[in-house]
Design an enzyme around this catalytic site. Structure first.
Site, PDB file in Angstrom:
ATOM      1  CB  CYS A   1      -1.902  -2.644   5.819  1.00  0.00           C
ATOM      2  SG  CYS A   1      -3.461  -1.775   5.519  1.00  0.00           S
TER       3      CYS A   1
ATOM      4  CG  ASP B   1      -1.852  -1.197   1.266  1.00  0.00           C
ATOM      5  OD1 ASP B   1      -1.880  -1.982   0.298  1.00  0.00           O
ATOM      6  OD2 ASP B   1      -2.527  -1.372   2.287  1.00  0.00           O
TER       7      ASP B   1
ATOM      8  CE  LYS C   1      -3.880  -4.420   1.211  1.00  0.00           C
ATOM      9  NZ  LYS C   1      -4.359  -3.546   2.277  1.00  0.00           N
TER      10      LYS C   1
END
Length: 207
Positions: A120, A19, A84
């Site tokens: 994450c 990310d 996602k």
């Protein structure tokens, strides 16, 4: 649930790029240094033909992976580049691509860079460990909006079984032997990135 395998010497490496997106440029602690470490790691992975898994979180709202890293995402070693909504990178799509771990095979040595360390990156690490894989977190390659969150998360993940190490250490461990034909390219890469590596460690290694 698989038995957690403590990380030792790397035998089956794969890079997880979590990310690192355009919208986070102004919010993440020392974002530019995170990007420089990630770029160095992706170059090494390309040279050594190490598998790479890439995710973005809600790409439509938060933007694509940053432009500096885009040139390394179209190489054949990139196994997945998916968007996602889960915080963990271990989505059904990526889970289906990961090698199955059994008593007769090596676990995956998952090398993680990205953001945010306490969200994450943490959930990806825990999911990989739960599947019996081994996880290496690059201290100079993970960050959060609040820098204090990094130390808390890295401490928790160490306790869970992950190894916290540095990008230069992991790159030479992936290489493994100076006799390899890729040694010169890797050595030159490390030399070229020396200033950026030092700058990243000066801020990120204080945990």
């Amino acid at each position: 649930m698989a038995t957690i395998s403590r990380a030792t010497r790397i035998r089956n490496p794969a890079v997880f790029l979590c990310d690192i997106q355009e919208r986070f440029r102004t919010g993440i602690y020392e974002f530019s240094k995170l990007v420089s470490t990630s770029e160095k790691l992706l170059k090494a992975a390309q040279t050594l033909d190490i598998p790479v898994y890439v995710t973005t979180q809600n790409r439509a709202r938060l933007g694509d992976t940053v432009s500096e890293l885009q040139p390394y995402l179209s190489h054949s070693n990139v196994q997945a580049n998916i968007d996602k909504t889960l915080f963990s990178m271990i989505t059904p799509e990526i889970a289906a691509l990961l090698p199955a771990f059994s008593s007769s095979s090596f676990p995956l040595d998952a090398i993680i860079v990205g953001i945010e360390t306490h969200i994450c990156v943490t959930q990806t690490t825990l999911d990989l460990l739960a599947r019996g894989h081994r996880v290496y977190l690059l201290v100079d390659g993970v960050s959060s909006m609040n820098p204090e969150e990094r130390a808390v998360a890295l401490s928790r993940l160490r306790d869970a079984g992950a190894i916290v190490t540095s990008s230069e250490s992991i790159i030479f461990e992936m290489l493994g032997d100076a006799k390899r034909s890729e040694f010169k390219a890797i050595s030159n890469l490390v030399k070229e990135c020396k200033e950026e590596t030092t700058a990243a460690l000066e801020v990120f290694a204080k945990i």
